[in-house]
Design an enzyme around this catalytic site. Structure first.
Site, PDB file in Angstrom:
ATOM      1  CE  LYS A 170      -1.831  -1.646   3.730  1.00  0.00           C
ATOM      2  NZ  LYS A 170      -2.628  -2.006   4.921  1.00  0.00           N
ATOM      3  CB  THR A 227      -5.868   8.153   7.105  1.00  0.00           C
ATOM      4  OG1 THR A 227      -5.216   8.796   8.215  1.00  0.00           O
ATOM      5  CG2 THR A 227      -5.856   9.092   5.899  1.00  0.00           C
ATOM      6  N   GLY A 255      -8.073   3.424  10.179  1.00  0.00           N
ATOM      7  CA  GLY A 255      -8.673   2.161   9.752  1.00  0.00           C
ATOM      8  C   GLY A 255      -8.629   1.905   8.258  1.00  0.00           C
TER       9      GLY A 255
END
Length: 531
Positions: free
Chosen positions: A183, A230, A232
């Protein structure tokens, strides 16, 4: 059909933005059935983690076992595992139950910097769980930490470009996961050359990099957002991927859809809390204002429908039918005009059958025409008792010209108040049938179908209604008879079955059609003197 099943094994977030709470919201938003095994209880909010209570591994195992041996799971997803013993437990249960897919979000450090996974647990995760993993979803700091713990890299390793991120993903893939999604939310890239963006860069993107078997690589680019919402994101992304896999998507498709879901969740965030707030997990779902099977109950109780419906059901024309005081000439005129209307009503039902491709709905439309035929027989019988033949009824023009009631202009906006109610009403219903969809046509004819049943039921129970010597009693009996009750039930089921699949905005459009047609029904009562 049973919904896709997903078992979430993670920690609980008392503030509801991450962990099990976030995962369950995501799964609900995607139509999945969520089960949980709680690995830890946390004291946290948007400003950070204040405390962690680790759930004993044997208790976690009992939770997992209870879910998998009964309901079963299409996908298992892990988040915060909290302890090495819990990691061992999860790997044992995954192997025992031969899960179709395992998504692992290697939660190690919170957004606020709290250590969520001890170093010994990271080692066990690498050795025991990664070889069983279908999709691993580390962010860049977690990816570096996994490599460092396995002697395959340095957690201070410098990443300069998207190509470096891909290389990191490949090295992690070598540790056992089938797919690795690195990510990119922690490290935006410059749009121009896909190198790490400088703080003052104007064009920045987030790049999530998926590597998989046979050299597969996919980059999902999303606009960089300056947002504190942002909290979780990792939990939500893993749950979204799991929902896609559980629903039958392949890994690339599930990953891409999940990335888009989270990006929109940040963009549409509700701005809660004073720290890192949660996403909007339900940005692409909607809530109907009624429960399935109860649309008509909701419809008739709406403020914009309730008073119009009451005016129709308890109209003076109706009450005069009940107590037998309606002038016979008015009833004669009404019954002929209603006969003419019912012919068009039958046409509308036949058109409804044409407008659907569902054979059950086609059959129901045909049945409705049959019910109308039965209703027409009553009208013919009444007119015969008045010495009026069917030929004379058919030769009668639909009522036109000046409308008696002073209320009509407020009921019907121009130009629909210019023709008489029978002409305007039949024209409106058939125009809806031609220009709108099948369900809109059902809503246009619903006031007639539902309304006459409601009127007859009310009159049948009303203390002022006369039975003996009331010329109009057979009219009332017709609309409480089994045949008409069956027609109302049929029409109601058609509407209920389809309204549950409509968007809220569409529901509002359909309600407006119903209200307009209902006002035209009132105009029908208003055509003739009732005193």
């Amino acid at each position: 059909m049973a919904p896709p099943r997903v078992l979430l094994i993670a920690g609980s977030d008392s503030s509801g933005g991450a962990g099990l709470e976030a995962g369950q919201k995501v799964l609900a938003a995607h139509g999945c059935y969520a089960m949980t095994a709680t690995t830890a209880l946390t004291v946290q909010n948007t400003t950070g983690v204040k405390g962690i209570h680790v759930v004993p591994a044997d208790f976690v195992e009992r939770q997992i076992e209870a879910c998998l041996e009964d309901v079963g799971a299409d996908v298992i997803t892990t988040g915060m595992l909290a302890a090495a013993e819990t990691v061992e437990t999860v790997s044992r249960q995954v192997q025992k139950h031969k899960a179709r897919a395992l998504v692992v979000d290697p939660v190690m450090v919170s957004t606020s910097g709290a250590q969520l996974l001890p170093h010994d647990a990271i080692h066990v995760l690498s050795q025991r769980l990664l070889p069983l993993t279908t999709v691993l979803t580390p962010n860049i700091p977690e990816a570096k930490l996994i490599l460092a713990e396995n002697g395959a890299g340095d957690k201070e390793e410098h990443i300069r470009s998207v190509a470096d991120v891909e290389a990191v993903g490949r090295r992690i893939q070598a540790l056992g996961p089938e797919w690795v999604l690195v990510k990119g939310g922690h490290l935006p890239f410059a749009t121009a050359d896909m190198t790490v963006a400088q703080p003052d860069a104007r064009e920045k993107v987030v790049v999530d990099t998926l590597v998989g078997p046979d050299g597969f690589v996919m980059r999902v680019e999303s606009p960089w957002q300056e947002s504190t919402s942002t909290h979780g994101t990792g939990c939500s992304l893993a749950a979204a991927i799991s929902s896609g896999l559980a629903a039958g998507k392949d890994v690339p498709a599930a990953v891409r859809a999940a990335c888009r879901y989270v990006e929109a969740g940040i963009r549409e965030a509700p701005q809660l809390g004073s720290g890192h707030g949660p996403l909007n997990h339900f940005h692409s779902t909607f809530n109907l204002p009624f429960s399935p099977g109860y649309f008509i109950e909701y419809l008739l109780d709406r403020p914009d429908v309730r008073d119009v419906w009451k005016e129709f059901v308890y109209h003076p024309f109706v009450m005069a039918l009940g107590d037998g005081t309606l002038p016979h000439e008015s009833f004669k005129g009404y019954i002929i005009q209603d006969y003419l209307y019912l012919i068009h009503f039958a046409r509308a039902n036949a058109l409804a059958g044409y407008k659907t491709t569902d054979i059950t709905d086609i059959a129901r439309s045909s049945e409705s025409v049959g019910h109308i035929m039965h209703e027409l027989k009553l009208h013919i019988s009444y007119c015969e008792s008045f010495g009026i033949s069917v030929a004379e009824m058919r030769a009668t023009e639909e009522k036109q010209g000046t409308i008696r009631s002073s209320r009509i202009p407020e009921l019907f906006p121009l130009p629909l108040c210019r023709p008489g109610p029978c002409t305007a009403y039949t024209r409106y219903v058939l125009d809806i049938g031609q220009s709108e969809d099948w369900l809109a046509l059902q809503m246009a004819i619903a006031p007639c179908l539902l309304g006459y049943g409601a009127v007859a039921k009310m009159l049948h129970a009303h203390p002022d209604t006369r039975r003996d010597g009331n010329t109009f009693w057979p009219w009332i009996e017709n609309y409480i008879a089994d045949d008409y009750v069956a027609a109302v039930k049929l029409g109601s089921e058609l509407i209920e079955d389809n309204m549950r699949r409509q968007a809220p905005s569409r529901v509002e459009e359909l309600v407006k059609i119903f209200i307009h047609a209902l006002k035209m029904e009132i105009g029908f009562w208003e055509m003739f003197p009732y005193k």
